[in-house]
Design a protein around this motif. Structure first.
Motif, PDB file in Angstrom:
ATOM      1  N   UNK A  92      13.311 -10.915 -19.463  1.00 22.10           N
ATOM      2  CA  UNK A  92      13.805 -10.117 -18.361  1.00 22.10           C
ATOM      3  C   UNK A  92      12.710  -9.889 -17.308  1.00 22.10           C
ATOM      4  N   UNK A  93      11.498  -9.639 -17.779  1.00 24.72           N
ATOM      5  CA  UNK A  93      10.377  -9.406 -16.873  1.00 24.72           C
ATOM      6  C   UNK A  93      10.069 -10.659 -16.052  1.00 24.72           C
ATOM      7  N   UNK A  94      10.140 -11.819 -16.684  1.00 25.53           N
ATOM      8  CA  UNK A  94       9.893 -13.089 -15.990  1.00 25.53           C
ATOM      9  C   UNK A  94      10.959 -13.319 -14.921  1.00 25.53           C
ATOM     10  N   UNK A  95      12.187 -13.002 -15.240  1.00 28.20           N
ATOM     11  CA  UNK A  95      13.276 -13.150 -14.280  1.00 28.20           C
ATOM     12  C   UNK A  95      13.069 -12.248 -13.066  1.00 28.20           C
ATOM     13  N   UNK A  96      12.619 -11.020 -13.291  1.00 23.91           N
ATOM     14  CA  UNK A  96      12.364 -10.101 -12.177  1.00 23.91           C
ATOM     15  C   UNK A  96      11.214 -10.597 -11.317  1.00 23.91           C
ATOM     16  N   UNK A  97      10.147 -11.101 -11.949  1.00 20.44           N
ATOM     17  CA  UNK A  97       9.031 -11.640 -11.185  1.00 20.44           C
ATOM     18  C   UNK A  97       9.470 -12.845 -10.363  1.00 20.44           C
ATOM     19  N   UNK A  98      10.270 -13.719 -10.944  1.00 17.39           N
ATOM     20  CA  UNK A  98      10.768 -14.894 -10.214  1.00 17.39           C
ATOM     21  C   UNK A  98      11.623 -14.457  -9.031  1.00 17.39           C
ATOM     22  N   UNK A  99      12.450 -13.464  -9.210  1.00 19.76           N
ATOM     23  CA  UNK A  99      13.289 -12.957  -8.125  1.00 19.76           C
ATOM     24  C   UNK A  99      12.434 -12.385  -6.995  1.00 19.76           C
ATOM     25  N   UNK A 100      11.429 -11.597  -7.343  1.00 14.09           N
ATOM     26  CA  UNK A 100      10.522 -11.025  -6.331  1.00 14.09           C
ATOM     27  C   UNK A 100       9.778 -12.142  -5.613  1.00 14.09           C
ATOM     28  N   UNK A 101       9.334 -13.154  -6.345  1.00 17.91           N
ATOM     29  CA  UNK A 101       8.607 -14.263  -5.733  1.00 17.91           C
ATOM     30  C   UNK A 101       9.467 -14.985  -4.700  1.00 17.91           C
ATOM     31  N   UNK A 102      10.689 -15.336  -5.071  1.00 20.44           N
ATOM     32  CA  UNK A 102      11.544 -16.105  -4.169  1.00 20.44           C
ATOM     33  C   UNK A 102      12.152 -15.266  -3.054  1.00 20.44           C
ATOM     34  N   UNK A 103      12.257 -13.957  -3.233  1.00 24.48           N
ATOM     35  CA  UNK A 103      12.851 -13.099  -2.199  1.00 24.48           C
ATOM     36  C   UNK A 103      11.818 -12.504  -1.254  1.00 24.48           C
ATOM     37  N   UNK A 104      10.558 -12.329  -1.705  1.00 18.90           N
ATOM     38  CA  UNK A 104       9.577 -11.639  -0.877  1.00 18.90           C
ATOM     39  C   UNK A 104       8.302 -12.441  -0.631  1.00 18.90           C
ATOM     40  N   UNK A 105       7.686 -12.923  -1.661  1.00 18.23           N
ATOM     41  CA  UNK A 105       6.363 -13.544  -1.524  1.00 18.23           C
ATOM     42  C   UNK A 105       6.448 -14.897  -0.842  1.00 18.23           C
ATOM     43  N   UNK A 106       7.349 -15.756  -1.278  1.00 20.17           N
ATOM     44  CA  UNK A 106       7.456 -17.107  -0.714  1.00 20.17           C
ATOM     45  C   UNK A 106       7.834 -17.100   0.774  1.00 20.17           C
ATOM     46  N   UNK A 107       8.834 -16.315   1.215  1.00 20.64           N
ATOM     47  CA  UNK A 107       9.134 -16.278   2.655  1.00 20.64           C
ATOM     48  C   UNK A 107       7.966 -15.765   3.502  1.00 20.64           C
ATOM     49  N   UNK A 108       7.212 -14.785   2.981  1.00 13.82           N
ATOM     50  CA  UNK A 108       6.059 -14.280   3.720  1.00 13.82           C
ATOM     51  C   UNK A 108       4.992 -15.357   3.858  1.00 13.82           C
TER      52      UNK A 108
END
Length: 80
Positions: free
Chosen positions: A1-17
């Motif tokens: 579950x933690x990995x899924x949340x990190x992946x979601x944050x990465x693709x929604x916030x970090x990568x676009x920035x």
């Protein structure tokens, strides 16, 4: 579950920035004399001269202002 949340944050916030930062760096590196620009403060002008980190922007007939390259928000018209 933690990995899924990190992946979601990465693709929604970090990568676009990171993508926006790369586009801004490419735009700052491709600035040329004669380009019409808008600063992040909303000042419109034409690039008169370029230095390493400073851009000289002509905002009126006899008015030239100096800005840091990072202060350039967008290029309106490229000098072709």
């Amino acid at each position: 579950m933690l990995v899924l949340m990190f992946a979601l944050v990465y693709f929604m916030m970090i990568r676009p920035q990171q993508k926006r930062m790369k586009q801004m760096k490419a735009m700052h590196d491709s600035l040329q004399r004669g380009d019409e620009i808008v600063t992040v403060g909303g000042i419109h002008g034409t690039i008169d001269a370029l230095e390493d980190t400073v851009v000289h922007v002509r905002v009126a007939h006899d008015v030239v202002m100096k800005f840091e390259r990072q202060a350039i928000g967008s290029v309106v018209n490229k000098n072709v």
